[in-house]
Design a protein around this motif. Structure first.
Motif, mmCIF file in Angstrom:
data_model
loop_
_atom_site.group_PDB
_atom_site.id
_atom_site.type_symbol
_atom_site.label_atom_id
_atom_site.label_comp_id
_atom_site.label_asym_id
_atom_site.label_seq_id
_atom_site.Cartn_x
_atom_site.Cartn_y
_atom_site.Cartn_z
ATOM 1 N N ILE A 105 0.845 -1.188 0.000
ATOM 2 C CA ILE A 105 0.000 0.000 0.000
ATOM 3 C C ILE A 105 0.886 1.245 0.000
ATOM 4 N N ASN A 106 0.585 2.173 -0.914
ATOM 5 C CA ASN A 106 1.299 3.461 -0.935
ATOM 6 C C ASN A 106 2.817 3.264 -0.942
ATOM 7 N N LEU A 107 3.312 2.587 -1.961
ATOM 8 C CA LEU A 107 4.716 2.205 -1.973
ATOM 9 C C LEU A 107 5.666 3.394 -1.970
ATOM 10 N N THR A 108 5.221 4.541 -2.460
ATOM 11 C CA THR A 108 6.106 5.699 -2.494
ATOM 12 C C THR A 108 5.689 6.776 -1.504
ATOM 13 N N ASN A 109 4.792 6.437 -0.568
ATOM 14 C CA ASN A 109 4.357 7.386 0.445
ATOM 15 C C ASN A 109 5.492 7.648 1.424
ATOM 16 N N SER A 110 5.570 8.873 1.951
ATOM 17 C CA SER A 110 6.638 9.217 2.886
ATOM 18 C C SER A 110 6.311 8.818 4.316
ATOM 19 N N ASP A 111 5.124 8.244 4.543
ATOM 20 C CA ASP A 111 4.706 7.859 5.879
ATOM 21 C C ASP A 111 5.648 6.828 6.486
ATOM 22 N N THR A 112 5.724 6.815 7.819
ATOM 23 C CA THR A 112 6.617 5.901 8.522
ATOM 24 C C THR A 112 6.378 4.451 8.146
ATOM 25 N N PHE A 113 5.113 4.069 7.990
ATOM 26 C CA PHE A 113 4.802 2.662 7.762
ATOM 27 C C PHE A 113 4.523 2.360 6.294
ATOM 28 N N ALA A 114 4.830 3.271 5.407
ATOM 29 C CA ALA A 114 4.750 2.982 3.982
ATOM 30 C C ALA A 114 6.043 2.287 3.558
ATOM 31 N N SER A 115 6.064 1.804 2.335
ATOM 32 C CA SER A 115 7.232 1.048 1.893
ATOM 33 C C SER A 115 7.555 1.363 0.451
ATOM 34 N N THR A 116 8.851 1.442 0.152
ATOM 35 C CA THR A 116 9.272 1.604 -1.236
ATOM 36 C C THR A 116 9.689 0.266 -1.835
ATOM 37 N N TYR A 117 9.436 -0.808 -1.144
ATOM 38 C CA TYR A 117 9.851 -2.131 -1.605
ATOM 39 C C TYR A 117 8.694 -3.092 -1.409
ATOM 40 N N GLY A 118 8.412 -3.882 -2.429
ATOM 41 C CA GLY A 118 7.264 -4.773 -2.377
ATOM 42 C C GLY A 118 7.352 -5.795 -1.256
ATOM 43 N N ILE A 119 6.186 -6.299 -0.850
ATOM 44 C CA ILE A 119 6.143 -7.357 0.155
ATOM 45 C C ILE A 119 6.661 -8.657 -0.461
ATOM 46 N N SER A 120 7.492 -9.349 0.280
ATOM 47 C CA SER A 120 8.126 -10.567 -0.228
ATOM 48 C C SER A 120 7.097 -11.674 -0.444
ATOM 49 N N SER A 121 7.158 -12.324 -1.600
ATOM 50 C CA SER A 121 6.225 -13.407 -1.888
ATOM 51 C C SER A 121 6.820 -14.325 -2.944
ATOM 52 N N ALA A 122 6.314 -15.550 -2.962
ATOM 53 C CA ALA A 122 6.729 -16.517 -3.977
ATOM 54 C C ALA A 122 5.541 -17.394 -4.314
ATOM 55 N N GLN A 123 5.429 -17.774 -5.573
ATOM 56 C CA GLN A 123 4.396 -18.727 -5.948
ATOM 57 C C GLN A 123 4.869 -19.570 -7.133
ATOM 58 N N ILE A 124 4.462 -20.821 -7.100
ATOM 59 C CA ILE A 124 4.800 -21.759 -8.167
ATOM 60 C C ILE A 124 3.514 -22.440 -8.607
ATOM 61 N N ARG A 125 3.300 -22.459 -9.894
ATOM 62 C CA ARG A 125 2.129 -23.133 -10.452
ATOM 63 C C ARG A 125 2.584 -24.425 -11.125
#
Length: 480
Positions: free
Chosen positions: A317-337
């Motif tokens: 959420i809000n990856l480029t927001n300057s808020d303390t709890f925002a993030s500029t890096y995606g949440i880590s995930s993996a998936q295999i089909r």
């Protein structure tokens, strides 16, 4: 009727998916405390034997302040809330060595070639003959209609296939016996978007897989992604459709096959040397082409941090927001089909992390009751536009299409306690994983006046999905 509005929504949502972010509540009561309270609480250690475990066996009903969302809590579970650490992590930027190891783990010694401008002359004689043999069975209307599950005229696709077969046949005379491609050198290079990339393809069991690695590290955003997809992107679309049908038109996978595939997914992730991962969901994917089902098995995983489980489903959420709890890096995930036999169809790994310092091995946390109240307060301040269980912008489009207000009923069916990620104040290169209390549930949307249910269960499903994450160290909402 349902089909028509799904088409309209799909078209309208295209741009929203690119630029939208989840709407926050109209007030800022428990969200994003940027007052130093977290840093102060971070220094506090939980007393020995501290255990917040609780039996969450209760029901409750409440509404958002504007009345557009009804929340129903129906919980009956024991929630383990033992002491957890706060741990620093940082983005892991892919290297050529990482990419090579992924290819080795997934495809063994199968050759990996650099991806270049494609033409029929870049294929070996064997590859061209395989393409010709595969497509020749689909040079008639009935075979194509069966493949795509349609009664529509397929003359245009049939002609496209015939032209491509002729093209491959002509290329045979000058094609080399061995694959003429240049083996991948596993060196990252810059693309036109200033990303570090490797673009390749894997020749595996007479099938080709596209193999792409992307890494980006700058102030605007940070990204690391490995994506592998069945097919080489060359030739008519029917060729890829045939490959999927060959792998996925099988009897419905058994429970034993589902379990075996989940175990294989975990084993592969363990071998990647890209951090610790934990499979949290294995689901059967069924796609129909006419009356013919195609089955695949989707294995999803999230990171583990020093052996501690992470709550799955945290949103970006809000990856480029300057808020303390925002993030500029995606949440880590993996998936295999996989298909039912455990053969890979697609693989994707996003935003891996490197684990750093344990800041507090037994951080003090707030009581479960207080965390629940904060979650309830946040949900009370939401409204039907908060996108519980639907894509960004979906409720607004429904209101425009049908000319009435949209209301939501949210059933809270699950609570979780584990680690989740927040930003570190004044840093976009390191993050904390912190103890977190989370609610998950199922959302249903309908017209306020007509009562028409708008959510399409076959498109989005009545699945349990994230609602609210509460930082157990200071009680603030994560991700808003």
């Amino acid at each position: 009727m349902r089909k028509s509005w799904r088409i309209l929504l799909t078209l309208a949502l295209g741009t929203l998916f690119l630029f939208g972010c989840q709407k926050s509540p109209s007030q800022n009561v428990v969200t994003s405390k940027n007052n130093g309270e977290f840093e102060q609480n971070l220094q506090q250690t939980a007393p020995a034997g501290h255990d917040l475990g609780a039996n969450l066996n209760y029901s409750d009903t409440f509404f958002s302040t504007d009345g557009s969302v009804e929340f129903e809590i129906a919980l009956n579970q024991d929630l383990e809330c033992n002491t957890l650490p706060v741990i620093k992590v940082s983005p892991h930027y892919f290297t050529g060595e990482d990419a090579q190891n992924v290819a080795q783990v997934l495809f063994g010694d199968a050759p990996v070639y650099k991806k270049t401008v494609t033409s029929a002359t870049q294929f070996s004689q064997k590859q061209l003959k395989n393409k010709i043999a595969t497509l020749s069975s689909y040079c008639n209307q009935q075979a194509l209609q069966d493949l795509f599950g349609t009664s529509s005229d397929m003359s245009e696709e049939e002609e496209s296939i015939k032209r491509y077969i002729n093209y491959c046949t002509e290329a045979l005379s000058s094609a080399p016996e061995q694959d003429p491609g240049q083996l991948c050198d596993w060196v990252m290079h810059k693309d036109e978007s200033n990303n570090n990339v490797i673009s390749a393809y894997v020749q595996y069991k007479d099938r080709k897989y596209e193999f792409s690695v992307t890494s980006h590290n700058s102030d605007d955003y940070k990204m690391n992604e490995i994506y592998i997809n069945l097919g080489d992107g060359v030739g008519p679309t029917t060729l890829k459709r045939i490959l999927y049908a060959q792998l996925c038109r099988t009897p419905k996978p058994t429970t034993e096959q589902m379990t075996s595939v989940a175990e294989k997914g975990q084993e592969l992730l363990d071998e990647l040397a890209l951090g610790e991962w934990e499979v949290y969901d294995t689901s059967l994917v069924t796609e129909y082409y006419g009356d013919v089902p195609e089955y695949s098995i989707l294995v999803k995983a999230c990171p583990k941090i020093n052996g501690f489980s992470v709550i799955a489903g945290q949103k970006n959420i809000n990856l480029t927001n300057s808020d303390t709890f925002a993030s500029t890096y995606g949440i880590s995930s993996a998936q295999i089909r996989f298909n039912a036999a455990g053969e890979i169809i697609e693989f994707r790994l996003d935003s891996p992390i490197d684990t750093g310092e344990t800041v507090n091995a037994n951080v003090a946390t707030l009581p479960i009751g207080e965390l629940q109240e904060n979650a309830k307060t946040f949900l009370t301040l939401s409204d039907s536009k908060t996108n519980f269980g639907l894509p960004v912008g979906y409720p607004e489009i429904l209101e425009t299409l049908y000319g009435e207000k949209i209301v939501c009923k949210e059933e809270i069916t699950q609570a979780e306690y584990g680690l989740s990620r927040i930003n570190i104040r004044n840093s976009d290169n390191e993050f904390y994983y912190v103890p977190t209390f989370a609610y998950k549930g199922v959302a249903k949307y309908q017209g306020k006046e007509s009562g028409t249910v708008f959510q399409s269960t076959d498109q989005y499903g009545e699945y349990v999905q994230p609602l609210v994450w509460i930082n157990a160290v200071d009680g603030s909402v994560i991700g808003q």
